[in-house]
Motif scaffolding. Structure first.
Motif, PDB file in Angstrom:
ATOM      1  N   VAL A 494       0.858  -1.177   0.000  1.00  0.00           N
ATOM      2  CA  VAL A 494       0.000   0.000   0.000  1.00  0.00           C
ATOM      3  C   VAL A 494       0.896   1.229   0.000  1.00  0.00           C
ATOM      4  CG1 VAL A 494      -1.737   1.301   1.284  1.00  0.00           C
ATOM      5  CG2 VAL A 494      -1.840  -1.188   1.241  1.00  0.00           C
ATOM      6  N   MET A 495       0.554   2.196  -0.831  1.00  0.00           N
ATOM      7  CA  MET A 495       1.288   3.457  -0.845  1.00  0.00           C
ATOM      8  C   MET A 495       0.480   4.495  -0.067  1.00  0.00           C
ATOM      9  SD  MET A 495       4.138   4.828  -2.094  1.00  0.00           S
ATOM     10  CE  MET A 495       4.648   4.251  -3.720  1.00  0.00           C
ATOM     11  N   VAL A 496       1.113   5.109   0.920  1.00  0.00           N
ATOM     12  CA  VAL A 496       0.491   6.157   1.719  1.00  0.00           C
ATOM     13  C   VAL A 496       1.199   7.468   1.401  1.00  0.00           C
ATOM     14  CG1 VAL A 496      -0.113   6.947   4.024  1.00  0.00           C
ATOM     15  CG2 VAL A 496       0.019   4.491   3.542  1.00  0.00           C
ATOM     16  N   ILE A 497       0.445   8.459   0.917  1.00  0.00           N
ATOM     17  CA  ILE A 497       1.052   9.738   0.575  1.00  0.00           C
ATOM     18  C   ILE A 497       0.380  10.855   1.376  1.00  0.00           C
ATOM     19  CG2 ILE A 497       1.606   8.926  -1.756  1.00  0.00           C
ATOM     20  CD1 ILE A 497      -0.597  10.798  -2.778  1.00  0.00           C
ATOM     21  N   SER A 498       1.168  11.874   1.688  1.00  0.00           N
ATOM     22  CA  SER A 498       0.679  13.029   2.438  1.00  0.00           C
ATOM     23  C   SER A 498       1.160  14.298   1.749  1.00  0.00           C
ATOM     24  CB  SER A 498       1.184  12.996   3.883  1.00  0.00           C
ATOM     25  OG  SER A 498       0.778  11.824   4.538  1.00  0.00           O
ATOM     26  N   TYR A 499       0.242  15.250   1.591  1.00  0.00           N
ATOM     27  CA  TYR A 499       0.598  16.544   0.999  1.00  0.00           C
ATOM     28  C   TYR A 499       0.843  17.534   2.123  1.00  0.00           C
ATOM     29  CZ  TYR A 499       0.311  20.899  -1.614  1.00  0.00           C
ATOM     30  OH  TYR A 499       0.585  22.132  -2.146  1.00  0.00           O
ATOM     31  N   ILE A 500       2.052  18.087   2.158  1.00  0.00           N
ATOM     32  CA  ILE A 500       2.461  19.009   3.218  1.00  0.00           C
ATOM     33  C   ILE A 500       2.614  20.387   2.613  1.00  0.00           C
ATOM     34  CG2 ILE A 500       4.180  19.484   4.995  1.00  0.00           C
ATOM     35  CD1 ILE A 500       4.932  16.466   4.771  1.00  0.00           C
TER      36      ILE A 500
END
Length: 976
Positions: A494-500
């Motif tokens: 699973v790829m978990v991405i976060s926009y900061i």
């Protein structure tokens, strides 16, 4: 508005009693506090913040809010929305004194004593001194100073440049105030974040933002609080000034002791430390024992001291990942820490979820084996049968019989057999749950004793504006026969991405950036992680699943991210990933890979084709688009088809044996738009002008010419003009950007519109403001029909063998609207392995808190309004009725109340009859296993396997005995 709870001591006759205030708001403009007796829970009375501010003649405007309770007073204020909710000045607040009186009443049963709430004073706050800045509403803290009986207020100024403090007399509203500048408090902070008053008079904790680190960090320091002002910071002492740079995550004070929480590095566990304090100096470091390490690697963001004496204290700790922990501390020469309990509060705000199958092998060496099993050629069948025979000869049959008896009798080994069966049937699942600040892996295996257990937890960047979990590959060309690629669908990764977002300005500006982690779903192991700077916000994410044969890195997921400025970012940000995306583009041939961008502010919907250059640079070329006029409509929500859904057949066989062809477009999206208030007002004005021009008032119109006798005045007939539409359902192709269909509804609420796309159906729910009921809209999309004699052995209708989003005809849309007695907060649909089982539509109701299942045939737009024909009865169609019947047998949640469900996710098991469903969004997470068409391919758990085995063995013995007797008899007859 979220409910709030406050407490204070109020005079009640000759006594002082604890009173609890529960704050609610119906419209967000005026909050109401209901007071309860803290010992009995009996209601005392209610107060309106707006009425109290009016009585106190407080200045300003905005929403009337209850800010807190202290020393027998309620603090209220006007809050404006200026980007952030703010309180403009001190005189925008009012302090209201209250007391409780006891009155004697006479009833038929005799005399009774009742509590009566009395407002003794209501005054706008007037402070002397230098309070000139506005305050951030979310940082306001109201607390007691028992020594002088005043109401103390602390808050952070707008911009985080200072801490504002006020000490006010609750009876007059007058007092003193001060602003303590950031520069005088801590040399390393760039902004003040929050304030935390301590229960012991004389100290206050302040948290600030430190941007020296790769990621922004919140640190806390303890300060003196005297005469309503923030004083000096508590240091180790004049001889050790460098301790001013000690970076604690959070701190608290009690009885000459400072308790600090410090994380070792960015990912270490949180350590509990204790120091002796005298005045503004730390005199010693105290010995600490017990649970000195918290079971989390999150930073502690807030510490609340619930009780404090000279010998013990109780602390509630809140972390950045929304975990709460309750600590009991024994205070002596040292400090003994007892961790009473922890709770994952982040699970109360789950925003997304996916299911992963733990029974499948996800190793890199299993690709050929999986392909071999899927092909099922002759050699693999013979090999499988030979292995089964060898297992039988070597004692496998005996072990199976023993396992059956042990499972039926509940002896040791039954649990292992249950787990084996669970994996074989595809019930062994892990749900990956995403919430703001954390990702969880939860065991949802249906037969496991550990169901509901948190298997792993991963913290996300607390500064992220949003996060997403991405799983699987690009959308398949057709939903018929299996959806997307099986490797992508069953991958454990699973790829978990976060926009900061960007922080700072000028030379100190950092970001924006995207942080990513490639995680093994069943175990939580991080295969790879990193971050990449980006130029603008994310518009769309396209997942591409690759095998380890093509891509030698440790993660099989590659993401192509389209940004608002039409640039492309590939994650992981390395050459191998860019080559993988380039290979996917080239292997797609004429079909190509497409992405799209939706701008809610401008109403634009733009589509792009990905092009790979010779140097493997990925470029987005615009190929189409549509626009929803911003002044007339605003985009409310967007929905896409389910990625793991399987459709058994592309056509529906009707009762007269003709075929109704389904419109199957994997690039379909639903864009829900709402008419703006200005546009609705202009439409109403135009309708009134037209009515006046026709000589009427808009509500009346003359009879048509010829309906009256000559010379007689035409009477008017009262009619009701149709209201203008307020809600629009738009079907948009994500490749061409074409609007395929558009439907509208009048008098519809435009907030909270759940939408799902299941096969060729679109189902959505909204509230009708006029009829005060919930309506369910259903659209089914079709390509056309084929007569029952249209397909024969010698003839077939002309059908397009290819589909193009640019040139293919638009779908034929059938529509119906139904009603529900309760509000619907979420929609879902059951998913099965081959799509053969009956489809159930799942709905979460807001008032009852139930998850109900509706047979999809009850929502069919083809339900006849007249008498049902014989051919329609063959299809199971019923006569149309707007009210959807809810059977108690179709309520998966039974009598359990599931609060605030916002999303329903389903997945298939290995057996066709079963579907696994999880519902979440509020404080409850609900999981169940459904059988939409009953368990036609499963034996019930109550089936007596042991008895069946005994019967089979007895029959085998009987047959053998009869055969032996018959043989003996035939021999005797032959010799006779």
């Amino acid at each position: 508005a979220e409910p709030k709870v406050f407490g204070t001591t109020v005079q009640w006759g000759a006594d002082n009693v604890e009173v609890i205030g529960a704050v609610t708001s119906a419209d967000g403009k005026d909050e109401v506090v209901t007071l309860y007796d803290g010992s009995t829970g009996a209601s005392i009375g209610t107060l309106s913040a707006k009425a109290l501010l009016s009585d106190a003649k407080a200045k300003g405007g905005g929403a009337a809010k209850v800010l807190g309770m202290s020393n027998g007073a309620v603090l209220v204020g006007y809050v404006k929305d200026d980007g952030d909710p703010i309180i403009a000045s001190s005189n925008s607040m009012a302090v209201v004194g209250i007391q409780v009186n006891t009155i004697r009443t006479t009833t038929t049963e005799g005399e009774a004593l009742e509590a009566s709430l009395e407002v003794t004073s209501a005054n706008a706050i007037k402070v002397d001194g230098g309070v000139k800045s506005s305050m951030l509403y979310g940082t306001v803290q109201v607390f007691d100073t028992p020594d002088d009986g005043k109401v103390n207020i602390a808050a952070v100024s707008v911009g985080g440049s200072a801490v504002i403090t006020m000490s006010v007399d609750p009876t007059s509203g007058s007092g003193s105030g001060a602003e303590t500048a950031l520069s005088t408090m801590h040399p390393l902070w760039t902004a003040v974040h929050s304030v935390h008053p301590q229960p012991t008079n004389g100290y206050i904790a302040v948290s600030g933002t430190d941007t020296r680190y790769p990621r922004t960090r919140l640190t806390s320091a303890l300060f003196l609080y005297t005469d309503g002002k923030v004083g000096e910071q508590v240091y180790t002492g004049p001889q050790v000034k460098q301790d001013e740079e000690t970076e604690y995550d959070a701190t608290a004070y009690c009885s000459d002791r400072q308790i600090a929480f410090e994380r070792e590095g960015d990912t270490g566990k949180v350590q509990v430390k204790a120091f002796g304090v005298k005045g503004n100096e730390i005199t010693s470091k105290l010995d600490i024992s017990g649970d000195v390490q918290l079971p989390t690697d999150d930073a502690v963001t807030e510490v609340m001291v619930l009780s404090c004496t000279t010998s013990e204290m109780s602390i509630l700790v809140i972390t950045s990942g929304k975990m709460t922990a309750f600590l009991n501390l024994k205070l002596a020469a040292g400090v003994d820490v007892d961790l009473a309990w922890t709770a994952e509060e982040a699970l109360a705000s789950v925003t997304d979820s996916i299911f992963l199958d733990t029974a499948t092998d996800d190793s890199s060496d299993s690709d050929e084996d999986e392909a071999l099993l899927q092909s099922l050629n002759l050699s693999s069948r013979l090999s499988s049968q030979m292995n089964s025979f060898r297992n039988f000869v070597s004692g496998g049959f005996l072990s199976d019989v023993i396992s059956i008896f042990m499972s039926a009798s509940g002896l040791e080994g039954a649990d292992a057999d249950s787990k084996k069966k669970e994996r074989a049937f595809g019930f062994a699942k892990v749900a990956v749950l995403l919430s703001p600040g954390a990702v969880f892996g939860m065991d949802v295996s249906t037969a496991s004793s550990g169901r509901g257990t948190i298997l792993w937890r991963m913290t996300l960047d607390p500064n992220a504006a949003w996060s997403k979990i991405v799983h699987g590959g690009a959308t398949a060309n057709s939903l018929v026969g299996g959806g997307q690629d099986k490797h992508a669908l069953h991958s454990h990764e699973v790829m978990v991405i976060s926009y900061i977002p960007a922080v700072g300005s000028g030379s100190r500006k950092k970001g924006p950036k995207i942080a990513w982690k490639c995680v093994d779903g069943p175990t939580g192991k991080i295969h790879a992680e990193g971050s990449v700077d980006v130029s603008s916000p994310v518009a769309q994410i396209l997942p591409i699943h690759v095998s380890h044969h093509d891509y030698q890195e440790s993660c099989r997921h590659v993401l192509s991210i389209l940004h608002a400025d039409e640039t492309i970012t590939v994650i992981p940000n390395d050459e191998s990933a860019r080559m993988a995306v380039s290979l996917a583009i080239k292997s797609s041939g004429q079909n190509g890979l497409y992405q799209h961008s939706i701008r809610r502010d401008t109403g634009s919907y733009q589509t792009y084709r990905l092009v790979s250059s010779d140097s493997d640079e990925i470029i987005a070329q615009q190929v189409g688009g549509s626009t929803f006029i911003p002044g007339q409509e605003k985009i409310v929500t967007v929905a896409y088809p389910k990625r793991n859904e399987v459709l058994q057949s592309p056509a529906l066989i009707l009762g007269d044996d003709s075929l109704l062809l389904s419109y199957l477009n994997p690039h379909l999206s639903v864009v829900v738009t709402a008419a703006t208030d200005e546009y609705l007002a202009s439409l109403k004005s135009e309708a009134d002008d037209i009515a006046k021009a026709l000589g009427g008032s808009g509500d009346q119109k003359p009879k048509p010419l010829g309906a009256t006798k000559p010379g007689e005045e035409a009477p008017t007939v009262t009619t009701t003009a149709l209201p203008p539409p307020s809600l629009f359902i738009n079907l948009v192709d994500t490749v061409s950007g074409r609007i395929l269909h558009r439907t509208s509804h009048s008098d519809a609420a435009t907030a909270g519109i759940p939408v799902i796309i299941s096969e060729n159906w679109i189902i959505y729910a909204f509230s009708n403001l006029k009829s005060r009921r919930t309506e369910i809209g259903v659209l089914s999309l079709h390509e056309g029909m084929i007569d029952k004699h249209g397909i024969t052995a010698f003839s077939a209708p002309e059908q397009e063998s290819t589909f193009s989003s640019f040139t293919s005809p638009k779908p034929i849309v059938l529509a119906k609207t139904y009603t529900m007695p309760s509000p619907v907060t979420a929609l879902g649909a059951t998913t099965t392995r081959e799509g053969i089982s009956m489809k159930q539509i799942l709905m979460a109701t807001g008032e009852e808190g139930q998850v109900i299942g509706i047979d999809r045939r009850m929502l069919d737009p083809r339900r006849p309004t007249g008498e049902v024909k014989a051919s329609e009865k063959k299809e199971g169609l019923h006569k149309y009725h707007p009210l959807i019947p809810v059977s108690t047998l179709r309520i998966p949640s039974y009598s359990q109340r599931i609060e605030a469900v916002s999303s329903i996710t389903s997945t298939a098991a290995n057996v066709e009859s079963q579907s696994l469903v999880i519902a979440h969004g509020g404080p409850d997470i609900f999981f169940t296993r459904l059988s939409p068409s009953r368990g036609f391919d499963l034996l019930p758990d109550s089936f007596n396997r042991a008895l069946l085995s005994i019967v089979v063995l007895a029959l085998c013995v009987l047959v053998g005995t009869l055969k032996k007797m018959m043989t003996k008899k035939m021999i005797a007859t032959s010799w006779a």
